[in-house]
Design a protein around this motif. Structure first.
Motif, PDB file in Angstrom:
ATOM      1  N   ASP A 266      32.525  30.426  32.255  1.00  0.00           N
ATOM      2  CA  ASP A 266      32.630  31.793  31.744  1.00  0.00           C
ATOM      3  C   ASP A 266      33.991  32.404  32.066  1.00  0.00           C
ATOM      4  OD1 ASP A 266      30.112  31.694  30.667  1.00  0.00           O
ATOM      5  OD2 ASP A 266      29.142  32.723  32.342  1.00  0.00           O
ATOM      6  N   ALA A 267      34.470  32.198  33.302  1.00  0.00           N
ATOM      7  CA  ALA A 267      35.763  32.775  33.690  1.00  0.00           C
ATOM      8  C   ALA A 267      36.884  32.210  32.816  1.00  0.00           C
ATOM      9  CB  ALA A 267      36.037  32.498  35.166  1.00  0.00           C
ATOM     10  N   ALA A 268      36.886  30.899  32.613  1.00  0.00           N
ATOM     11  CA  ALA A 268      37.961  30.284  31.833  1.00  0.00           C
ATOM     12  C   ALA A 268      37.899  30.689  30.363  1.00  0.00           C
ATOM     13  CB  ALA A 268      37.893  28.763  31.964  1.00  0.00           C
ATOM     14  N   THR A 269      36.694  30.702  29.778  1.00  0.00           N
ATOM     15  CA  THR A 269      36.592  31.043  28.349  1.00  0.00           C
ATOM     16  C   THR A 269      36.860  32.520  28.100  1.00  0.00           C
ATOM     17  OG1 THR A 269      34.181  31.238  28.595  1.00  0.00           O
ATOM     18  CG2 THR A 269      35.038  29.156  27.772  1.00  0.00           C
ATOM     19  N   GLN A 270      36.409  33.400  29.005  1.00  0.00           N
ATOM     20  CA  GLN A 270      36.710  34.830  28.845  1.00  0.00           C
ATOM     21  C   GLN A 270      38.199  35.099  28.995  1.00  0.00           C
ATOM     22  OE1 GLN A 270      34.176  37.174  31.392  1.00  0.00           O
ATOM     23  NE2 GLN A 270      32.319  36.168  30.619  1.00  0.00           N
TER      24      GLN A 270
ATOM     25  N   ALA B 223      44.349  40.768  36.789  1.00  0.00           N
ATOM     26  CA  ALA B 223      43.190  40.245  36.067  1.00  0.00           C
ATOM     27  C   ALA B 223      43.276  38.739  35.932  1.00  0.00           C
ATOM     28  CB  ALA B 223      43.089  40.902  34.696  1.00  0.00           C
ATOM     29  N   ALA B 224      44.454  38.231  35.558  1.00  0.00           N
ATOM     30  CA  ALA B 224      44.632  36.780  35.420  1.00  0.00           C
ATOM     31  C   ALA B 224      44.376  36.078  36.751  1.00  0.00           C
ATOM     32  CB  ALA B 224      46.041  36.475  34.918  1.00  0.00           C
ATOM     33  N   ARG B 225      44.836  36.677  37.836  1.00  0.00           N
ATOM     34  CA  ARG B 225      44.625  36.080  39.155  1.00  0.00           C
ATOM     35  C   ARG B 225      43.130  36.050  39.504  1.00  0.00           C
ATOM     36  NH1 ARG B 225      48.173  38.786  41.559  1.00  0.00           N
ATOM     37  NH2 ARG B 225      46.858  40.482  42.357  1.00  0.00           N
ATOM     38  N   ALA B 226      42.406  37.122  39.168  1.00  0.00           N
ATOM     39  CA  ALA B 226      40.967  37.162  39.451  1.00  0.00           C
ATOM     40  C   ALA B 226      40.211  36.125  38.626  1.00  0.00           C
ATOM     41  CB  ALA B 226      40.421  38.557  39.191  1.00  0.00           C
TER      42      ALA B 226
ATOM     43  N   LEU C 153      35.346  41.515  38.809  1.00  0.00           N
ATOM     44  CA  LEU C 153      36.646  42.108  39.139  1.00  0.00           C
ATOM     45  C   LEU C 153      37.660  41.847  38.037  1.00  0.00           C
ATOM     46  CD1 LEU C 153      38.462  43.521  41.244  1.00  0.00           C
ATOM     47  CD2 LEU C 153      38.912  41.258  42.230  1.00  0.00           C
ATOM     48  N   ALA C 154      37.679  40.618  37.521  1.00  0.00           N
ATOM     49  CA  ALA C 154      38.609  40.282  36.438  1.00  0.00           C
ATOM     50  C   ALA C 154      38.335  41.125  35.199  1.00  0.00           C
ATOM     51  CB  ALA C 154      38.503  38.797  36.105  1.00  0.00           C
TER      52      ALA C 154
ATOM     53  N   GLN D  35      37.402  48.997  42.857  1.00  0.00           N
ATOM     54  CA  GLN D  35      37.329  49.304  44.282  1.00  0.00           C
ATOM     55  C   GLN D  35      36.023  48.789  44.887  1.00  0.00           C
ATOM     56  OE1 GLN D  35      37.289  53.494  45.075  1.00  0.00           O
ATOM     57  NE2 GLN D  35      37.327  53.255  47.305  1.00  0.00           N
ATOM     58  N   LEU D  36      34.905  48.988  44.164  1.00  0.00           N
ATOM     59  CA  LEU D  36      33.604  48.546  44.669  1.00  0.00           C
ATOM     60  C   LEU D  36      33.551  47.033  44.843  1.00  0.00           C
ATOM     61  CD1 LEU D  36      31.193  50.800  42.580  1.00  0.00           C
ATOM     62  CD2 LEU D  36      31.329  50.742  45.074  1.00  0.00           C
ATOM     63  N   VAL D  37      34.016  46.304  43.825  1.00  0.00           N
ATOM     64  CA  VAL D  37      33.960  44.841  43.906  1.00  0.00           C
ATOM     65  C   VAL D  37      34.869  44.334  45.009  1.00  0.00           C
ATOM     66  CG1 VAL D  37      34.302  42.691  42.654  1.00  0.00           C
ATOM     67  CG2 VAL D  37      33.375  44.661  41.467  1.00  0.00           C
TER      68      VAL D  37
END
Length: 870
Positions: A355-359, A334-337, A313-314, A289-291
């Motif tokens: 970072d987003a892609a590897t995580q 999560a996948a969309r974020a 958020l993800a 909610q905060l993010v």
């Protein structure tokens, strides 16, 4: 930093500063950036008395900033504020050093921008120096700067926390524990927390009424969250995370002051991260909610900020999905974020994209979705070339490179075996990205550093993504792509890539896009090979492939990493034996070990590839990692007792090697011109235990050439310096002598000359000359390194990078009784206008079957020589 622009002393800096000031009326935009750089260099390290040239530059810079309207830049805004206040021009004394060190620390941190670790380290050093200089300020002046120094302590604590977070990620990678000690990493966090406690202690004494700096609570909360996260679960102090949450919850709402709103929303993001760290169901919901609230604010529209927020958020949504596997909506969100974070990072924060892609990939792999995981890793590799360009510090580059080396082969194998043609094309692009980066970073000491604002690299990463989308559209069952737009995008990509290559020197390599791969396969099949943890794969791009075609994926289940290492042990054992000597371990000769080696290579790697290459006259092998050290070209069946029953793949297909498509394309362009003059070197006098090579037979073959005019350089004349000069005077180099292969330090490998060695480093530093073809008739000239990131570099690759187009070299020790007959056969064919690859293969076939000379059927005799390039 001065050496990055070619200045190696202060006098040169002062001279250039005077030149810039003399061009006061110039409108060149890069002159402002150079003036800023010169100013900062002249002030570092600061002195008690202002430097006259720096004072003049400050006035000039301030006038340019005011008239150019560039204050929107964070760095320019800082300088406009500091220079207009005149804090760097105060009376001489230690207080001036305090202000200058603070300015330099802030400027370095702004320039860091999440990419260049070296600038982050410089910021830390500057802020530490600022606090050290404050101790020299007389007691009468201490009170005036006390509050300001507490702000400096908060800034230093925050930056140390950022550096700690980067280093802790390195610690999570396999095999990194010996390179970065955990105690050394923790020292940054310990120092940072102590700084926040020092600031708080100064405000808690008797009669203390001054409030804490506004950033103190956020910085301390972040540091306490790190400490809580990285403490073993059984030893965690609940007080850390509880204090972090209490501090963040207690932050006052924003005021009308500049930057207050952004600081407030930043604290909300920190609070969300702390809640995620605690990880309870309600914590995760509140964090989400905060993010979401922060993302809705106009102050967080900047891609640098937005990409990080989307990643937070993800993470919250991913943990929610993991806490309840039935919550498919959370998994989808999560996948969309993660996808949105990746795209936002492409606008200016490539580390966030990585970072987003590897995580995301790691999460999908944890869920057993290996192919989807590989696709996300593929997205990460799109930004890898540009990301490493923007990171100057080598040790920090290895954080990304180690992860790239660890996952690229596994990712490629997964995609190579997919039924989706786009996945297989993606696998080739992933390989090209990873190999280009490894090659480029191996040569980084010789190339120039990238600019601080490398917009070309960022644009290149975005264009790579656009090319991927267009390729997917072209390969879909119902093509919807716009061919004209695809061609325009590829032209822009090629233009930027060439501009970056020219700017950084030939020692840089950038990955080829899919259209470039297809173009390279115009008349020759390309065979990419990888060995992963649980098996290998080949990707074959057939000759004549078009952009809408897909490569052929070949499963190599027996070609895992351990098998490759075992085969290298076998090769190394054979290479240590003298002719006729038997291995103390197996009792076999080098010839018998070689037969076993190529037989195993045939069954675990090349037999399935040969089935797809059937009828193919030529192919280029592009092996990944340690596979490049194995004689794949000599693979075949030789277990039978009768030589007539033996068969090798090179008897059907002419095989060459290349380190990558971009290098191969450049090599073909370099090799296009017709040669006129060949330089041959006699072996110089040698102190080697094996003595001086007998090169009379091969040099006799050189003298008989009619296609080119031969020129012989005697052994005593062939010094490293003379040989380098000679490469600008001839078209072809034939080197006869000794070589040294140093796999652990491949840039120091080289050719033995009279009075010294001609190293890989020397050849790369020289740059392109006239010579375009090289025959390295010495032992082990094709051996490459075995450690990240230099594994791609050996003498052949170095020569290709230095401007050569075609290189003949050896993978193991060669003896005069083999070298002479083989090179005699080779030169006869080359003199008849065959290219070097055809001539080598023809000579090897002749020795194998005894045509025109004695039978030398054992692959140990004829298989050492390999061709790399065009």
């Amino acid at each position: 930093m001065a050496e990055r622009r070619g200045f190696d002393d202060r006098d040169a800096l002062l001279a250039r500063a005077r030149q810039v000031l003399a061009l006061a009326d110039s409108a060149a935009p890069d002159l402002l950036e150079e003036a800023i750089w010169l100013h900062d260099e002249l002030e570092s390290p600061p002195t008690d008395r202002p430097v006259d040239a720096a004072v003049a530059l400050r006035r000039w810079i301030l006038s340019r900033l005011a008239t150019a309207g560039t204050a929107a830049s964070v760095g320019h805004g800082l300088r406009q504020q500091v220079f207009s206040q005149g804090v760097l021009d105060i009376e001489p004394g230690p207080l001036r050093r305090v202000w200058v060190w603070e300015y330099l620390g802030t400027a370095r941190f702004i320039a860091f921008g999440g990419s260049d670790r070296a600038l982050l380290d410089e910021a830390v050093a500057a802020f530490r120096s600022c606090l050290a200089a404050a101790r020299d300020v007389p007691p009468a002046g201490q009170a005036a700067v006390a509050d300001h120094l507490d702000q400096v302590r908060c800034h230093l604590a925050g930056i140390l926390g950022m550096r700690y977070n980067q280093d802790r990620e390195v610690m999570l990678l396999p095999g990194r524990l010996q390179q970065v000690r955990w105690a050394e990493v923790r020292a940054d966090l310990t120092e940072a927390i102590a700084l926040t406690e020092q600031v708080a202690g100064r405000r808690r004494g008797p009669g203390a009424t001054r409030p804490l700096p506004p950033e103190w609570a956020g910085v301390r909360a972040h540091l306490l969250t790190y400490r809580w996260q990285d403490t073993p679960v059984g030893q965690r102090r609940g007080a850390d995370i509880d204090e972090a949450l209490r501090l963040l919850e207690g932050l006052p709402p924003p005021t009308a002051e500049a930057g207050s709103v952004l600081t407030w929303w930043g604290s909300r993001s920190l609070l969300a991260n702390a809640l995620i760290a605690r990880g309870g169901p309600e914590d995760l919901r509140r964090a989400e909610q905060l993010v979401t609230e922060v993302l809705d604010q106009p102050e967080t529209a900047d891609p640098l900020v937005r990409a990080g927020l989307l990643q937070t958020l993800a993470s919250a949504r991913m943990l929610r999905a993991e806490s309840d596997r039935r919550d498919s909506a959370a998994a989808t969100a999560a996948a969309r974020a993660y996808d949105e974070a990746y795209r936002a990072g492409l606008q200016g924060n490539l580390r966030a994209s990585w970072d987003a892609a590897t995580q995301h990939a790691g999460w999908l792999r944890h869920r057993g979705r290996r192919r989807d995981s590989a696709r996300r890793y593929g997205e990460a590799f799109r930004v890898l070339p540009a990301l490493t360009r923007l990171q100057r510090d080598r040790s920090q580059k290895e954080q990304v490179l180690a992860q790239a080396a660890d996952v690229s082969a596994d990712c490629v194998r997964e995609l190579a075996l997919s039924a989706d043609p786009d996945d297989r094309a993606d696998a080739v692009v992933v390989l090209e990205s990873a190999r280009a980066v490894l090659l480029s970073e191996a040569l980084t000491p010789l190339g120039s550093a990238p600019g601080e604002d490398d917009t070309d690299a960022l644009r290149l990463a975005r264009l790579a993504g656009e090319l991927d989308r267009q390729r997917r559209a072209a390969m879909s069952s119902a093509p919807t792509g716009d061919p004209a737009r695809a061609e325009s995008t590829h032209r822009e990509y090629a233009f930027l890539a060439e501009r970056l290559r020219r700017r950084d020197g030939i020692a840089r390599s950038l990955p080829a896009a899919w259209p470039d791969v297809c173009s390279a396969a115009d008349s020759t099949a390309l065979v990419f090979l990888v060995a992963a943890a649980d098996g290998g794969a080949a990707l074959i791009v057939p000759a004549g492939a078009q952009a809408h075609d897909a490569p052929i994926g070949v499963d190599l289940p027996d070609l895992d990493r351990q098998t490759v290492r075992n085969l290298l042990v076998l090769l190394g054992e054979a290479d240590t034996l003298r002719p006729g000597e038997r291995s103390p371990r197996t009792g076999e000769t080098s010839g018998r070990l070689a037969r076993r080696l190529v037989e195993q290579l045939w069954h675990c790697a090349m037999r399935p590839v040969a089935a797809e290459l059937r009828g193919c006259e030529r192919a280029v092998l592009l092996p990944g990692g340690l596979l490049g050290m194995l004689p794949l070209h000599a693979a075949g069946m030789c277990a039978a007792s009768r030589v007539d029953d033996w068969w090798f793949l090179m008897e059907e297909t002419v095989l060459s090697y290349a380190p990558g498509v971009a290098v191969l394309t450049a090599a073909r362009q370099a090799a296009a011109s017709a040669p006129a003059l060949l330089l041959a070197t006699e072996p110089p006098p040698s102190d080697s235990p094996v003595g001086r090579p007998d090169a009379r037979v091969e040099l006799d073959a050189v003298r008989k050439l009619t296609r080119v005019r031969p020129w012989l350089l005697s052994g005593q004349e062939a010094t490293p310096e003379r040989l380098l000069r000679a490469l600008d005077e001839c078209d072809v180099l034939h080197f006869a002598g000794h070589a040294q292969s140093l796999p652990e330090t491949p840039l120091e490998s080289g050719l033995g000359c009279a009075g010294g060695w001609l190293s890989v480093r020397d050849l790369l530093a020289r740059g392109p000359g006239r010579a375009r073809t090289a025959l390295l008739c010495a032992c082990s000239t094709a051996r490459v390194g075995t450690e990240l990131p230099d594994e791609a570099i050996g003498l052949p690759t170095a020569l290709l990078q230095a401007g050569f187009g075609s290189v003949l070299s050896t993978q193991w020790t060669v003896f005069d009784n083999i070298t002479g007959p083989l090179l005699t056969q080779l030169y006869e064919r080359w003199d008849a206008n065959q290219d070097l690859a055809e001539a080598l293969t023809g000579a090897q076939r002749a020795l194998l079957r005894g045509r025109g000379g004695p039978v030398m059927a054992n692959p140990w005799d004829w298989g050492a020589f390999v061709h790399t390039g065009a």
